[in-house]
Design a protein around this motif. Structure first.
Motif: not given
Length: 377
Positions: A118, A135, A138-139
């Motif tokens: 991701r 990154q 927030n996922k």
């Protein structure tokens, strides 16, 4: 050509005009010819002209597919003669190991999402440079867009996702939108503004002239389809209603035609495939679009899916009804030329592929490597 002392040479303007048309790999090799050429290739004026020619005047077709026969992805460049001119090597770093997809292409760079870890990467396949994007905090599953604005000389990535919030045992999904700026190498969260009642329906975006565009729909009754546009320079979202004629086209593909956002698709239950060009209009509330039907094409198969717009044509995948080996469907890549109104099939592209995506692509000398980093050349 001038002569003197039995030496022949071309004027600088002619040499410049020839060199900017060469493939990037050749330009990189030709840095060793002489100091003048090496300095020329590093000059901003040459890089800008090379990008303009490669990206806007003579782009290749970047085809990303997954070959089920060999269980591996393939990435190739095709020229205007519909011939494969290069099969690109995929970097060996972690982002490309267990599945990835291309989010968008701009100025010779592609934005890549790794499925396994991701992460996002910017990758110049020709220069073999890879830059990792930090990154977001927030996922969750996301929809992205990638583009460039010459007004601010900056590349940006837009991310739509959900923030998970647990209150008294109840989980809430709060929609959020973030933007990554290459100049600051960081993410920031934006106000949802006009997007409050809009759901993004397209998994991929299109980018042209400093604007990134997605397809969206109202969340109340899932009607009223709209174009969601993002001005890269001002970071302002604008909604433009899509005419009902366009919204009935299934499947619908966003692309770029003659440096303008275009929507391609064929109407459900019909034998026609249409392309609508979105003209950008400046208004008091910011940029919005007006929709003009540019072409209507008779098609020969309901199994014909629009892949992308490229040069002066529409690239489509024609899926055979009979599956190939291992039960996977067999695809044929075809091009409809909007100028001469003829269909042509790409040679040596028909195989048992799950054809992921196609992009108009121009190799470029633009480097996005952070200071002090080492390219993969």
């Amino acid at each position: 050509m001038a002569s003197g002392d039995d030496k022949f040479y071309l004027q600088f303007e002619i040499i410049f005009n020839i060199l900017k048309r060469l493939p990037v790999k050749s330009i990189v090799r030709f840095q060793c010819v002489c100091k003048e050429w090496r300095d020329l290739f590093k000059s901003q004026s040459f890089i800008d002209e090379q990008v303009r020619h490669s990206v806007h005047e003579d782009p290749s077709l970047l085809l990303h597919a997954y070959d089920y026969n060999y269980m591996r992805p393939t990435l190739r460049l095709l020229n205007r003669k519909m011939e494969t001119v290069d099969v690109l090597s995929v970097p060996s770093n972690d982002c490309f190991k267990d599945g990835w997809r291309i989010i968008g292409s701009c100025n010779g760079w592609v934005c890549v999402e790794s499925w396994s870890i991701r992460l996002l990467f910017l990758w110049n396949p020709v220069l073999r440079e890879v830059r990792e994007i930090p990154q977001s905090k927030n996922k969750g599953i996301s929809v992205f867009g990638f583009g460039f604005s010459s007004m601010v000389n900056n590349y940006k990535i837009v991310r739509f996702s959900d923030r998970y919030q647990d209150e008294e045992g109840i989980e809430y999904h709060i929609p959020i939108v973030e933007v990554y700026s290459l100049c600051t190498d960081s993410w920031k969260e934006l106000e949802f503004g006009p997007l409050q009642n809009i759901k993004i329906t397209s998994t991929n975006a299109a980018s042209a002239d400093g604007t990134i565009v997605w397809l969206g729909v109202g969340v109340v009754d899932y009607t009223s389809p709209v174009l969601v546009s993002f001005d890269i320079a001002t970071e302002v979202f604008t909604l433009t209603p899509i005419p009902s004629t366009v919204s009935r086209a299934l499947p619908t593909t966003l692309g770029v035609y003659q440096n303008k956002i275009a929507i391609s698709g064929h109407l459900c239950g019909s034998h026609s495939m249409d392309i609508w060009v979105m003209e950008q209009v400046d208004g008091e509330s910011g940029k919005h679009f007006s929709c003009t039907q540019a072409y209507s094409v008779d098609i020969f198969s309901y199994a014909l899916d629009v892949c992308c717009t490229w040069k002066n044509g529409i690239v489509c995948f024609d899926k055979e009804r009979k599956a190939g080996r291992e039960g996977k469907p067999k695809y044929h890549l075809k091009l409809f030329n909007l100028t001469d109104k003829e269909w042509k099939e790409f040679p040596n592209i028909s195989s048992a592929h799950d054809c992921c995506a196609g992009f108009s692509y121009g190799g470029s000398l633009v480097s996005l490597q952070p200071p002090g980093s080492i390219a993969l050349l």
